[in-house]
Design a protein around this motif. Structure first.
Motif, PDB file in Angstrom:
ATOM      1  N   LYS A   7      31.538  26.023   7.947  1.00 40.14           N
ATOM      2  CA  LYS A   7      33.230  25.643   8.144  1.00 40.14           C
ATOM      3  C   LYS A   7      33.338  24.561   9.109  1.00 40.14           C
ATOM      4  CE  LYS A   7      37.602  27.767   8.673  1.00 40.14           C
ATOM      5  NZ  LYS A   7      38.312  28.849   8.782  1.00 40.14           N
ATOM      6  N   TYR A   8      32.913  24.899  10.263  1.00 39.99           N
ATOM      7  CA  TYR A   8      33.163  23.899  11.503  1.00 39.99           C
ATOM      8  C   TYR A   8      32.444  22.519  11.732  1.00 39.99           C
ATOM      9  CZ  TYR A   8      36.185  27.936  12.523  1.00 39.99           C
ATOM     10  OH  TYR A   8      37.264  29.071  12.435  1.00 39.99           O
ATOM     11  N   ALA A   9      31.254  22.535  11.005  1.00 46.91           N
ATOM     12  CA  ALA A   9      30.577  21.515  11.013  1.00 46.91           C
ATOM     13  C   ALA A   9      30.519  20.507   9.945  1.00 46.91           C
ATOM     14  CB  ALA A   9      28.882  21.752  11.486  1.00 46.91           C
ATOM     15  N   PHE A  10      30.712  21.085   8.692  1.00 48.78           N
ATOM     16  CA  PHE A  10      30.856  20.425   7.376  1.00 48.78           C
ATOM     17  C   PHE A  10      32.144  20.526   6.727  1.00 48.78           C
ATOM     18  CE2 PHE A  10      26.403  21.744   8.469  1.00 48.78           C
ATOM     19  CZ  PHE A  10      25.848  20.340   8.636  1.00 48.78           C
ATOM     20  N   GLY A  11      33.111  21.359   7.360  1.00 52.59           N
ATOM     21  CA  GLY A  11      34.444  21.403   6.482  1.00 52.59           C
ATOM     22  C   GLY A  11      34.366  22.254   5.341  1.00 52.59           C
ATOM     23  N   TYR A  12      33.405  23.170   5.007  1.00 50.75           N
ATOM     24  CA  TYR A  12      33.323  24.171   4.046  1.00 50.75           C
ATOM     25  C   TYR A  12      34.071  25.371   4.368  1.00 50.75           C
ATOM     26  CZ  TYR A  12      29.378  21.036   2.579  1.00 50.75           C
ATOM     27  OH  TYR A  12      28.617  20.037   2.020  1.00 50.75           O
ATOM     28  N   ASP A  13      35.368  24.996   4.001  1.00 54.32           N
ATOM     29  CA  ASP A  13      36.285  26.343   4.515  1.00 54.32           C
ATOM     30  C   ASP A  13      35.759  27.508   3.622  1.00 54.32           C
ATOM     31  OD1 ASP A  13      37.834  24.979   5.957  1.00 54.32           O
ATOM     32  OD2 ASP A  13      39.575  24.664   4.681  1.00 54.32           O
ATOM     33  N   TRP A  14      35.331  27.541   2.551  1.00 54.82           N
ATOM     34  CA  TRP A  14      34.858  28.656   1.695  1.00 54.82           C
ATOM     35  C   TRP A  14      33.597  29.666   2.230  1.00 54.82           C
ATOM     36  CZ3 TRP A  14      29.939  28.542   0.174  1.00 54.82           C
ATOM     37  CH2 TRP A  14      29.013  27.242   0.322  1.00 54.82           C
ATOM     38  N   ALA A  15      32.900  28.712   3.027  1.00 58.98           N
ATOM     39  CA  ALA A  15      31.735  29.384   3.721  1.00 58.98           C
ATOM     40  C   ALA A  15      31.886  30.590   4.229  1.00 58.98           C
ATOM     41  CB  ALA A  15      31.058  28.128   4.278  1.00 58.98           C
ATOM     42  N   THR A  16      33.110  30.502   5.201  1.00 61.10           N
ATOM     43  CA  THR A  16      33.224  31.766   6.175  1.00 61.10           C
ATOM     44  C   THR A  16      33.966  32.965   5.122  1.00 61.10           C
ATOM     45  OG1 THR A  16      35.537  30.631   6.579  1.00 61.10           O
ATOM     46  CG2 THR A  16      33.736  30.644   8.266  1.00 61.10           C
ATOM     47  N   THR A  17      34.491  32.631   4.207  1.00 64.23           N
ATOM     48  CA  THR A  17      35.128  33.363   3.243  1.00 64.23           C
ATOM     49  C   THR A  17      34.055  34.174   2.536  1.00 64.23           C
ATOM     50  OG1 THR A  17      37.082  32.086   2.853  1.00 64.23           O
ATOM     51  CG2 THR A  17      36.518  33.740   1.266  1.00 64.23           C
ATOM     52  N   VAL A  18      32.916  33.493   2.229  1.00 65.54           N
ATOM     53  CA  VAL A  18      31.737  34.192   1.613  1.00 65.54           C
ATOM     54  C   VAL A  18      31.219  34.946   2.372  1.00 65.54           C
ATOM     55  CG1 VAL A  18      29.783  33.704   0.309  1.00 65.54           C
ATOM     56  CG2 VAL A  18      31.862  32.558  -0.430  1.00 65.54           C
ATOM     57  N   GLY A  19      30.851  34.432   3.633  1.00 65.10           N
ATOM     58  CA  GLY A  19      29.832  35.199   4.660  1.00 65.10           C
ATOM     59  C   GLY A  19      30.609  36.152   5.092  1.00 65.10           C
ATOM     60  N   GLY A  20      31.926  36.103   5.442  1.00 65.63           N
ATOM     61  CA  GLY A  20      32.643  36.981   6.071  1.00 65.63           C
ATOM     62  C   GLY A  20      32.863  38.145   5.185  1.00 65.63           C
ATOM     63  N   SER A  21      33.225  38.068   4.071  1.00 72.51           N
ATOM     64  CA  SER A  21      33.338  38.961   2.867  1.00 72.51           C
ATOM     65  C   SER A  21      32.075  40.065   2.705  1.00 72.51           C
ATOM     66  CB  SER A  21      33.981  38.515   1.681  1.00 72.51           C
ATOM     67  OG  SER A  21      35.175  37.738   1.692  1.00 72.51           O
ATOM     68  N   ILE A  22      31.328  39.061   2.816  1.00 71.01           N
ATOM     69  CA  ILE A  22      29.730  40.044   2.533  1.00 71.01           C
ATOM     70  C   ILE A  22      29.493  40.798   3.889  1.00 71.01           C
ATOM     71  CG2 ILE A  22      27.309  39.798   2.264  1.00 71.01           C
ATOM     72  CD1 ILE A  22      27.948  37.284   0.469  1.00 71.01           C
ATOM     73  N   HIS A  23      29.705  40.328   4.972  1.00 71.72           N
ATOM     74  CA  HIS A  23      29.327  40.948   6.155  1.00 71.72           C
ATOM     75  C   HIS A  23      30.592  42.016   6.447  1.00 71.72           C
ATOM     76  CE1 HIS A  23      28.511  41.911  10.456  1.00 71.72           C
ATOM     77  NE2 HIS A  23      30.020  41.336  10.727  1.00 71.72           N
ATOM     78  N   GLY A  24      31.543  41.900   5.957  1.00 65.00           N
ATOM     79  CA  GLY A  24      32.681  42.759   6.341  1.00 65.00           C
ATOM     80  C   GLY A  24      32.536  43.965   5.468  1.00 65.00           C
ATOM     81  N   PHE A  25      32.019  43.862   4.295  1.00 65.82           N
ATOM     82  CA  PHE A  25      31.574  44.943   3.324  1.00 65.82           C
ATOM     83  C   PHE A  25      30.584  45.774   3.911  1.00 65.82           C
ATOM     84  CE2 PHE A  25      29.827  47.216  -0.330  1.00 65.82           C
ATOM     85  CZ  PHE A  25      31.119  47.945  -1.018  1.00 65.82           C
ATOM     86  N   VAL A  26      29.424  44.987   4.486  1.00 63.90           N
ATOM     87  CA  VAL A  26      28.223  45.813   4.929  1.00 63.90           C
ATOM     88  C   VAL A  26      28.396  46.293   6.393  1.00 63.90           C
ATOM     89  CG1 VAL A  26      25.917  45.388   6.019  1.00 63.90           C
ATOM     90  CG2 VAL A  26      26.620  44.516   3.594  1.00 63.90           C
ATOM     91  N   PHE A  27      29.511  45.878   6.990  1.00 57.89           N
ATOM     92  CA  PHE A  27      30.178  46.372   8.286  1.00 57.89           C
ATOM     93  C   PHE A  27      30.519  47.837   7.971  1.00 57.89           C
ATOM     94  CE2 PHE A  27      33.608  47.015  11.240  1.00 57.89           C
ATOM     95  CZ  PHE A  27      33.014  46.780  12.472  1.00 57.89           C
ATOM     96  N   LEU A  28      31.389  47.771   6.995  1.00 61.71           N
ATOM     97  CA  LEU A  28      32.145  49.007   6.733  1.00 61.71           C
ATOM     98  C   LEU A  28      31.180  50.093   6.220  1.00 61.71           C
ATOM     99  CD1 LEU A  28      35.421  47.767   5.074  1.00 61.71           C
ATOM    100  CD2 LEU A  28      35.082  48.703   7.268  1.00 61.71           C
ATOM    101  N   CYS A  29      30.223  49.682   5.302  1.00 58.51           N
ATOM    102  CA  CYS A  29      29.096  50.633   4.829  1.00 58.51           C
ATOM    103  C   CYS A  29      28.326  51.233   6.149  1.00 58.51           C
ATOM    104  CB  CYS A  29      28.362  49.991   4.009  1.00 58.51           C
ATOM    105  SG  CYS A  29      29.147  49.574   2.382  1.00 58.51           S
ATOM    106  N   TYR A  30      28.077  50.269   7.012  1.00 58.16           N
ATOM    107  CA  TYR A  30      27.105  50.666   8.218  1.00 58.16           C
ATOM    108  C   TYR A  30      28.209  51.548   9.073  1.00 58.16           C
ATOM    109  CZ  TYR A  30      24.609  50.508  12.720  1.00 58.16           C
ATOM    110  OH  TYR A  30      23.884  50.747  13.611  1.00 58.16           O
ATOM    111  N   GLY A  31      29.266  51.422   9.216  1.00 56.31           N
ATOM    112  CA  GLY A  31      30.269  52.167  10.064  1.00 56.31           C
ATOM    113  C   GLY A  31      30.076  53.628   9.417  1.00 56.31           C
ATOM    114  N   ALA A  32      30.289  53.821   7.929  1.00 50.58           N
ATOM    115  CA  ALA A  32      30.338  55.144   7.404  1.00 50.58           C
ATOM    116  C   ALA A  32      29.255  55.790   7.700  1.00 50.58           C
ATOM    117  CB  ALA A  32      30.586  54.633   5.838  1.00 50.58           C
ATOM    118  N   ALA A  33      28.001  55.140   7.423  1.00 48.91           N
ATOM    119  CA  ALA A  33      26.643  55.528   7.633  1.00 48.91           C
ATOM    120  C   ALA A  33      26.420  56.135   8.970  1.00 48.91           C
ATOM    121  CB  ALA A  33      25.489  54.625   7.216  1.00 48.91           C
TER     122      ALA A  33
END
Length: 152
Positions: free
Chosen positions: A28-54
């Motif tokens: 996003k910040y080096a190449f202007g791919y705004d979608w990159a943080t949406t994809v990476g952030g969404s996947i990370h957010g879901f796993v983050f919540l699963c880790y918290g539940a575990a």
């Protein structure tokens, strides 16, 4: 699946998704791919919540002290800290090979233990309910927007 196996896999998944999020930020910040943080952030957010539940499930089953439990939750917030935390609690014998509250195990005493015991004795139902709860929290967080937008 044993507590040790579950925690090991989710700790590693957290590392992988932190990497995806960081790569997304670079994109996003080096190449202007705004979608990159949406994809990476969404996947990370879901796993983050699963880790918290575990973490809460293992904390409850193994009767971790509040300090260890909170440290386990906090390790998900610090990039790459889940694996060292998982290895630390495993070395200290805090991730026994079986669920204490699982089938044929101890009788639960507190409300959190009763909920976890039901989940361990009805894993399909527990998995479906957990995924629904995680998806609902995830959706609410998406509706809330990016944390950087909350205070602007």
């Amino acid at each position: 699946m044993t507590p040790r196996t579950l925690y090991l896999r989710l700790a590693f998944a957290e590392v992988v998704t932190w990497t995806l999020l960081i790569l997304g930020m670079v994109g996003k910040y080096a190449f202007g791919y705004d979608w990159a943080t949406t994809v990476g952030g969404s996947i990370h957010g879901f796993v983050f919540l699963c880790y918290g539940a575990a973490t809460v499930a293992v904390w409850t089953d193994k009767r971790w002290s509040p300090g260890i439990g909170v440290l386990g939750l906090a390790s998900a917030v610090i990039p790459y800290a889940t694996v060292p935390f998982e290895r630390s609690v495993d070395r200290r014998g805090l991730l026994d090979r079986r669920w204490r509250l699982g089938p044929g195990g101890e009788q639960p005493h507190s409300f959190p233990e009763r909920v976890l015991a039901f989940a361990l004795r009805s894993p399909v139902v527990a998995l479906i309910v957990t995924l629904i709860v995680v998806a609902a929290v995830f959706s609410l967080l998406l509706v809330a927007g990016k944390p950087t937008e909350w205070f602007s």
